[in-house]
Structures are given as C-alpha cells and as structure tokens.
Design an enzyme around this catalytic site. Structure first.
Site, PDB file in Angstrom:
ATOM      1  N   TRP A 106     -34.141 -76.848  58.713  1.00 12.50           N
ATOM      2  CA  TRP A 106     -33.619 -78.242  58.542  1.00 12.50           C
ATOM      3  C   TRP A 106     -32.350 -78.626  57.167  1.00 12.50           C
ATOM      4  O   TRP A 106     -31.545 -78.934  57.509  1.00 12.50           O
ATOM      5  CB  TRP A 106     -33.985 -78.787  58.606  1.00 12.50           C
ATOM      6  CG  TRP A 106     -34.634 -78.835  60.415  1.00 12.50           C
ATOM      7  CD1 TRP A 106     -35.171 -79.002  60.959  1.00 12.50           C
ATOM      8  CD2 TRP A 106     -34.288 -78.512  61.749  1.00 12.50           C
ATOM      9  NE1 TRP A 106     -36.110 -78.225  61.985  1.00 12.50           N
ATOM     10  CE2 TRP A 106     -35.050 -78.491  62.811  1.00 12.50           C
ATOM     11  CE3 TRP A 106     -32.879 -78.872  61.809  1.00 12.50           C
ATOM     12  CZ2 TRP A 106     -34.937 -78.137  63.818  1.00 12.50           C
ATOM     13  CZ3 TRP A 106     -32.273 -78.661  63.434  1.00 12.50           C
ATOM     14  CH2 TRP A 106     -32.922 -78.153  63.941  1.00 12.50           C
ATOM     15  N   ASP A 176     -33.917 -87.151  55.429  1.00 14.74           N
ATOM     16  CA  ASP A 176     -34.192 -86.566  56.892  1.00 14.74           C
ATOM     17  C   ASP A 176     -35.085 -86.669  57.262  1.00 14.74           C
ATOM     18  O   ASP A 176     -36.495 -86.069  56.981  1.00 14.74           O
ATOM     19  CB  ASP A 176     -33.268 -84.651  57.537  1.00 14.74           C
ATOM     20  CG  ASP A 176     -33.790 -84.670  58.248  1.00 14.74           C
ATOM     21  OD1 ASP A 176     -34.111 -85.382  59.740  1.00 14.74           O
ATOM     22  OD2 ASP A 176     -33.553 -83.302  58.978  1.00 14.74           O
ATOM     23  N   LYS A 200     -39.403 -86.801  68.462  1.00 14.60           N
ATOM     24  CA  LYS A 200     -40.243 -86.112  67.507  1.00 14.60           C
ATOM     25  C   LYS A 200     -41.418 -87.532  68.120  1.00 14.60           C
ATOM     26  O   LYS A 200     -42.417 -87.824  68.426  1.00 14.60           O
ATOM     27  CB  LYS A 200     -40.673 -85.827  66.330  1.00 14.60           C
ATOM     28  CG  LYS A 200     -39.808 -84.374  66.317  1.00 14.60           C
ATOM     29  CD  LYS A 200     -38.788 -84.081  66.071  1.00 14.60           C
ATOM     30  CE  LYS A 200     -38.433 -82.817  65.924  1.00 14.60           C
ATOM     31  NZ  LYS A 200     -37.514 -82.052  65.856  1.00 14.60           N
TER      32      LYS A 200
HETATM   33  C1  LIG Z   1     -35.997 -81.736  65.246  1.00 21.22           C
HETATM   34  C2  LIG Z   1     -35.680 -81.796  63.615  1.00 21.22           C
HETATM   35  C3  LIG Z   1     -33.871 -81.502  63.300  1.00 21.22           C
HETATM   36  C4  LIG Z   1     -32.478 -81.462  64.437  1.00 21.22           C
HETATM   37  O1  LIG Z   1     -32.857 -82.795  65.317  1.00 21.22           O
HETATM   38  P1  LIG Z   1     -31.568 -83.087  66.388  1.00 21.22           P
HETATM   39  O2  LIG Z   1     -32.294 -84.455  66.888  1.00 21.22           O
HETATM   40  O3  LIG Z   1     -31.741 -81.741  67.850  1.00 21.22           O
HETATM   41  O4  LIG Z   1     -30.312 -82.546  65.962  1.00 21.22           O
HETATM   42  C5  LIG Z   1     -33.330 -81.799  62.288  1.00 21.22           C
HETATM   43  N1  LIG Z   1     -34.484 -82.094  61.565  1.00 21.22           N
HETATM   44  C6  LIG Z   1     -35.666 -82.312  61.700  1.00 21.22           C
HETATM   45  C7  LIG Z   1     -36.152 -82.082  60.449  1.00 21.22           C
HETATM   46  C8  LIG Z   1     -35.693 -82.550  62.811  1.00 21.22           C
HETATM   47  O5  LIG Z   1     -37.301 -82.403  62.655  1.00 21.22           O
END
Ligand SMILES: *Cc1c(COP(=O)(O)O)cnc(C)c1O
Length: 365
Positions: A106, A176, A200
C-alpha cells in the site's frame, strides 16, 4: 431466535466481519427507518433524518477517537486508493518534496501516485527484508521543509504495524490507517492527516474517513478539480455531493457498538488478546508455523504466517476451509496464510482458529 444466527469464522482481510448486533439493528430498520416508511437508503441526503445520522456519526467519531477541535472529519468516497492521489494533489506543491516510508504494497501504491504529481522520495524502506518489519524511528529520513511525511500505520498484506510514530515537527505526518483505525487509542494531534477506507474496522466499503488538521486546508492547492479538494468537502460538511448514505449510517452504528464495548481501551485490550492466542500457537509450534513479521513489528490486525512445509500449507488451507474458516489465504501477491482479526472479529473466532492450528499440527507432525 437471533442469537442462533449462524456466523462464519470470518477472517477476511477487507471487506471483513461486521458486528452481528450492527447487522441485526440494520436489518430491523432496513425497510422502515424511524417510522418514516422509508429505508435510510431511500431518503434525501438533505432530509432531517439523514442529517441526524450523518452528524451523529461525525461527532461520535470525534469523541471516540478524541479528535481535537482543530481537525475536520470528512466522509468521502473512492477508498483509501483515491487518498493516495488526493494527498499529493492537494499538498505536494511545486518546489517541495514528499517523503514516503515504504512498509509494503500500500505504501508503494501511495508513493507511485505521489510521483505522478511532483517530487516524492523514500524516507525509509524495509523492502529488502521482505517488509517483515517497520523501520526504527531514527532510520526515517526527511527534510524540514518537506510537504509531508507519509506512512502506512498497519500493513494489511505483510502483517506489520507501527507501535510508535515518528515526531515530524512542523512537517505534517500523513497516515494511511485503513486497516487499524479505531483498533486502539491514537494521539491524533501527531498527524496532519489520517485516512482510512471503512471496510476493515469501520463499516461496509464505500465510505472513506479523512481526519485533517484545519490549518492544512488553508494551505492546500487551489488549482485542482473541485471534487478532489479537501476544502470542498470540509466547507460542505461532507455533503457537497450525495454521500454514501447507507455506508455512513452503518459506520454510525459501528461507532455505537464500539462505545458499547467500552470504547477504544476495551477494544484494544480485546484485540491484544485475540492476536495473542494465535501468535502463541505460532511461537509454540517449534517451527511448524512461522510468522512473517518480526516480533517487534507484528500486527494485531493481520496475522501473517506460513506452514513451513509447503505441501502441508496447501492442506492446512484446504482443511481450514472445510472446517468453516473463511479468508485465511494470504494476499495473492505474497501467498502463505493470513488471519485478519479486525475489531468485529470475536475472541471466540480467534480461539477456534488457534485450537484448529494446534490440532492440525498434532495430526501432521
Ligand atoms: C485496504 C487498504 C487500502 C485500499 O483501500 P481501498 O478502499 O480499496 O482503496 C489501502 N491501504 C491499506 C493500508 C489498506 O488496508
């Protein structure tokens, strides 16, 4: 009646388990919300009933996460992936550079987007160690006039998690937090921006939460499309365009559930205990199971491991599936096994997996 609802042992990495109580409440209210004769999904996003849902979700998140008054909370769309783009678009101005700490796939995706807009460099990387660890704080390099420093607080694919955060002084720290937001107490005031896709720990997919310090809004780039400016959403209480109303309603219900659990302290304690039962099995297996992450960097959210014999690993995944465990395959890019134990995954589900792992080992060693 409701208590007997059959629930899977759900270890999906995202979208992932939601609290049963939340699903049941949504079910009760689905067709007729608050005696309106309408579903929340069928209402105007400018209606009184929806507005209450919207504003309560915002204020609950502020209270639960102890978000200071000089921060704005936004409900956006496009997932964390759109934030990979919006962050540099808004803040990576000409003549500045952004520093990215590389701790997994990511981070790589976020970094790639930043490079499309301006100068972005690696502040540190643990790629050479197969992203098994988070760099130590003194390995992280950035300059005092950087546009920002970007980190990924929990690495969903590799199963690592930051335990403490770097002090970046005047340079905004951007995180993030998609896969560990609201899993523990965090000092929000250390961050310029926190963003997270909801699927999540927060609710269904479709909502993205952005927590942004107000002074940054004033410094943002103004020559980008309206919909991609944070200020557009901040100025309109996240109602500039039609928000994902049902997702925000669900997020509000998840936040009520977190409160009912006893808030973030209780959630964190529970997450600790859940991860521990599984890591203990790995650590006491004499090498039958092997964790991917180094001990200091282990994630409480995503537990990544291998069965050291490759053939047995296939069998493990097949038998686990047979026994009702869902989502244990590692990410397609890395293989192996991964148990995602987000907030809504009950302790009993983790205990059941731990028991299954012990049993499997006893049978095969
Ligand atoms: C799942 C995830 C993403 C992607 O998220 P989307 O909502 O599908 O764009 C980005 N960063 C992390 C750390 C993730 O776990």
């Amino acid at each position: 009646m409701k208590q007997t609802t059959k629930r899977a042992y759900n270890f999906n990495a995202g979208p992932s388990a939601l609290p049963l109580e939340v699903l049941q409440k949504a079910q009760e209210e689905l067709v007729d919300y608050n005696n309106t004769g309408m579903s929340i999904m069928e209402m105007s996003h400018r209606s009184k009933d929806y507005e209450t849902v919207h504003n309560e979700a915002l204020s609950r998140l502020k209270t639960l996460y102890a978000i200071p008054d000089n921060y704005e909370v936004l409900f956006l769309q496009g997932g964390a992936s759109l934030q990979f783009t919006m962050v540099p678009m808004n803040f990576l101005s000409e003549g500045k550079k952004a520093s990215y700490v590389m701790t997994g796939s990511w981070s790589e995706k976020a970094f790639k987007e930043a490079k499309l807009f301006g100068q972005a460099v690696e502040a540190a990387s643990t790629k050479e160690n197969k992203y098994r660890n988070i760099p130590t704080l003194n390995e992280i390099q950035f300059d005092e006039n950087d546009a920002y420093v970007h980190i990924t607080s929990n690495n969903t694919i590799y199963g690592t998690q930051w335990k403490e955060f770097p002090e970046t002084g005047e340079v905004p720290l951007i995180a993030d937090m998609s896969s560990d937001i609201l899993s523990k107490e965090v000092d929000v005031s250390k961050f310029g921006i926190i963003y997270a896709g909801a699927q999540k720990n927060l609710g269904p997919s479709g909502v993205t939460v952005v927590i942004i310090r107000k002074d940054l809004l004033e410094k943002a780039n103004t020559t980008i499309p309206t919909i991609l400016k944070y200020t557009t959403h901040a100025d309109n209480n996240s109602l500039y365009n039609t928000p994902p109303t049902f997702g925000i309603y669900m997020l509000g219900e998840v936040l009520k559930w977190v409160e009912a659990q006893g808030g973030l302290k209780a959630i964190e304690k529970n997450n600790d205990e859940k991860a521990k039962v599984i890591y203990d099995v790995i650590d006491q297996s004499n090498g039958f199971y092997k964790g991917h992450a180094t001990l200091e960097s282990r994630s409480l959210m995503n537990i990544t491991f291998r069965v050291t014999d490759e053939e047995l690993e296939k069998q493990f995944l097949a038998e686990a599936k047979e026994a009702g465990f869902i989502g244990l395959n590692g990410h397609r890019s890395v293989g192996g096994c991964r148990a995602s134990a987000y907030n809504a995954v009950p302790f009993e589900t983790c205990q059941a997996l731990a028991d299954f792992m012990v049993e499997f080992q006893n049978k095969h060693s």
